[in-house]
Design a protein around this motif. Structure first.
Motif, short mmCIF file in Angstrom:
data_model
loop_
_atom_site.label_atom_id
_atom_site.label_comp_id
_atom_site.label_asym_id
_atom_site.label_seq_id
_atom_site.Cartn_x
_atom_site.Cartn_y
_atom_site.Cartn_z
N ILE A 11 20.16 65.89 53.40
CA ILE A 11 20.46 65.04 52.17
C ILE A 11 20.52 66.16 50.76
O ILE A 11 19.10 67.42 50.47
CB ILE A 11 18.74 65.05 51.77
CG1 ILE A 11 18.73 63.91 52.79
CG2 ILE A 11 18.67 63.98 50.62
CD1 ILE A 11 19.82 62.76 52.85
N ALA A 31 30.17 66.83 48.80
CA ALA A 31 29.93 65.69 49.64
C ALA A 31 31.09 65.15 49.82
O ALA A 31 30.54 64.14 51.32
CB ALA A 31 29.62 64.59 48.39
N ASN A 35 29.92 65.49 54.50
CA ASN A 35 29.90 64.18 54.15
C ASN A 35 27.81 64.22 54.65
O ASN A 35 27.53 63.49 54.97
CB ASN A 35 30.47 63.30 56.36
CG ASN A 35 31.58 62.83 55.74
OD1 ASN A 35 32.06 61.67 54.78
ND2 ASN A 35 32.17 63.32 56.51
N PRO A 37 24.64 63.19 52.36
CA PRO A 37 24.22 61.63 52.36
C PRO A 37 23.94 62.48 50.73
O PRO A 37 22.89 63.26 50.67
CB PRO A 37 23.32 61.35 52.74
CG PRO A 37 23.58 61.40 54.53
CD PRO A 37 24.27 62.73 54.40
N CYS A 72 13.98 62.98 56.84
CA CYS A 72 15.13 64.51 56.93
C CYS A 72 14.54 65.79 57.34
O CYS A 72 13.62 65.44 57.13
CB CYS A 72 15.76 64.37 55.16
SG CYS A 72 14.65 64.66 53.99
N TYR A 140 28.60 65.87 58.93
CA TYR A 140 27.66 64.95 58.71
C TYR A 140 27.75 63.90 59.10
O TYR A 140 26.84 63.40 58.11
CB TYR A 140 26.41 65.73 57.88
CG TYR A 140 25.70 67.12 58.53
CD1 TYR A 140 25.00 67.25 59.13
CD2 TYR A 140 25.78 68.14 57.89
CE1 TYR A 140 24.24 68.10 59.43
CE2 TYR A 140 25.58 69.45 58.09
CZ TYR A 140 24.79 69.74 58.59
OH TYR A 140 24.20 70.88 59.27
N SER A 141 28.97 63.25 59.41
CA SER A 141 29.63 61.99 59.36
C SER A 141 28.72 61.01 60.14
O SER A 141 28.37 60.38 59.90
CB SER A 141 30.11 62.06 59.68
OG SER A 141 31.86 62.46 58.76
N TRP A 143 25.74 61.40 60.85
CA TRP A 143 24.44 61.29 60.22
C TRP A 143 24.11 60.26 58.68
O TRP A 143 23.36 59.35 58.95
CB TRP A 143 23.96 63.09 60.08
CG TRP A 143 22.14 62.43 58.90
CD1 TRP A 143 22.49 63.59 57.61
CD2 TRP A 143 21.83 62.37 58.67
NE1 TRP A 143 21.54 63.22 56.42
CE2 TRP A 143 20.13 62.26 57.45
CE3 TRP A 143 20.80 61.23 59.21
CZ2 TRP A 143 19.10 62.05 56.87
CZ3 TRP A 143 19.15 60.44 58.68
CH2 TRP A 143 18.45 60.95 57.94
N LYS A 144 25.01 60.49 58.20
CA LYS A 144 25.03 59.67 57.33
C LYS A 144 25.98 58.17 57.58
O LYS A 144 25.70 57.34 56.98
CB LYS A 144 26.88 60.32 56.51
CG LYS A 144 27.50 59.01 54.94
CD LYS A 144 28.16 59.74 54.22
CE LYS A 144 29.13 59.12 53.07
NZ LYS A 144 30.27 59.44 52.16
N ASN A 145 26.39 57.91 58.37
CA ASN A 145 26.40 56.43 58.98
C ASN A 145 25.12 55.84 59.40
O ASN A 145 25.30 54.85 59.05
CB ASN A 145 27.53 56.70 60.05
CG ASN A 145 29.66 56.95 59.66
OD1 ASN A 145 29.39 56.90 59.07
ND2 ASN A 145 29.76 57.89 60.80
N CYS A 147 22.61 56.19 57.47
CA CYS A 147 21.73 56.42 56.71
C CYS A 147 22.73 54.91 56.13
O CYS A 147 22.20 54.40 55.22
CB CYS A 147 21.71 57.34 55.64
SG CYS A 147 21.30 59.17 56.04
#
Length: 370
Positions: A11, A31, A35, A37, A72, A140-141, A143-145, A147
């Motif tokens: 994060i 960011a 990616n 979050p 996280c 980290y797409s 993980w972002k998705n 979130c």
């Protein structure tokens, strides 16, 4: 080497130090490149908007943001002091599964230890982000998705009438607006629910100063700084009365300031404490305790400013031309007196109020755990 590729749920926590260092574009670049979050503090809430927007952490932070912090495995904190309203009274409960990397220009802030074995960088946020951008950080797409999915799962919870009013206002604003927010419940509702279009909008917020009445002067200053351009003010009925005479400045200088008063006819944050902690003894905060409000629409009209008194924020749809044009206006938006701030993390226990059904919490945790 700042970042370790062994992390799977990083994060980026952005505080207002990112803006004061002139590093906003670097934050967005990092960011978008990784990616990872982005969460914010209340003072930095306008740093992650549009498709970067998830929420802010802390006492009155978005529930999903605080849940993400709990799941996280590393927090990269840039320009955020991580005071008691972010990290809590018992810092051992803050981000229990995560390593902490802190960047701060203030060595005295870094002298406080939030977590054991945290890594501290006494650095300007701009220099720190440039170092991060130079590193080979994975994408980290996924993980972002997760979130974002958790955010969607919780989007129908914790919405008070004030949140809904702020969401309605957001939907009617242009891209990259400049918004000034007063102090009180309206400040928290805005931090939770203002979702701006574009990356360059501003939310001017008093933060820790707690200066009730700042919203209208902030908006006037913003308009003048933009060569008498359009600015927006969101205030509460209590704070607005503290600088109400500045309506004359707006009228005299023909400033296109658009004013939204979230009017619940009480001094919200104090009356909420009196409700929960003092057996509803509303001393000088509600009508029963000697607090009343005038007709803001009539006062605005007396100053030569267009005004409308609305029973619901949905009525704003009828005034889209007022919001879009280059003339000042005021909207007095009625809210129920019993309007509270949710969620809220209790200092003593670290628990969020109100608690959600166990199945909902479990579902969000499953998504975040993957």
């Amino acid at each position: 080497m700042i970042f370790r590729s062994t992390y799977s749920k990083p994060i980026l926590l952005a505080g207002n130090g990112v803006r004061t260092s002139g590093a906003v574009k670097l934050l967005h670049e990092f960011a978008n490149k990784t990616n990872i979050p982005v969460l914010t503090t209340m003072n930095g809430v306008d740093l992650a908007q549009d498709d970067l927007h998830i929420g802010f952490i802390g006492t009155h932070g978005n529930r999903v943001a605080n849940m993400i912090i709990n799941e996280c495995d590393v927090i990269i904190s840039v320009g955020a002091r991580l005071g008691i309203r972010q990290a809590g009274k018992n810092t051992k409960c803050f981000a229990p599964q995560a390593d902490l990397i802190r960047c701060d220009i203030d060595e005295y802030e870094l002298s406080r230890t939030i977590k054991e074995n945290e890594r501290k960088y006494h650095s300007d946020a701009r220099d720190f982000l440039m170092m991060l951008l130079a590193e080979d950080v994975p994408d980290y797409s996924d993980w972002k998705n997760k979130c974002m999915e958790a955010k969607r799962m919780l989007e129908d919870y914790d919405k008070q009438p004030g949140n809904k009013a702020v969401e309605k206002i957001s939907s009617l604003l242009p891209s990259d607006p400049v918004i000034s927010v007063d102090v009180g419940m309206n400040q928290c509702w805005c931090a939770q629910s203002l979702h701006l279009k574009g990356y360059n909008g501003r939310i001017h917020i008093s933060g820790g100063y707690g200066t009730m009445g700042c919203g209208l002067p902030f908006a006037i200053g913003s308009s003048i700084a933009k060569d008498c351009g359009k600015s927006f003010c969101i205030s509460g009925d209590g704070g607005f009365q503290m600088n109400i005479q500045e309506l004359e400045t707006i009228h005299r200088e023909s400033l296109p300031v658009k004013i939204f008063i979230l009017n619940n006819h009480v001094l919200g944050k104090i009356s909420e404490t009196q409700y929960f902690e003092h057996d509803e003894r509303y001393a000088a905060t509600a009508r029963s305790g000697g607090y009343t409000v005038p007709s803001f629409a009539k006062i605005a009209e007396a100053y030569g400013i267009r005004a409308a008194q609305l029973e619901s924020c949905e009525e704003l749809d009828n005034y889209k031309e007022w919001i879009d044009d280059d003339m000042p206006c005021l909207f007095d938006i009625a809210l129920p007196e019993a309007s509270f701030l949710t969620p809220k993390i209790k200092f003593e226990t670290g628990k969020m109020r109100p608690e959600l059904d166990d199945s909902i919490v479990a579902g969000v945790k499953r998504v975040l755990k993957g």
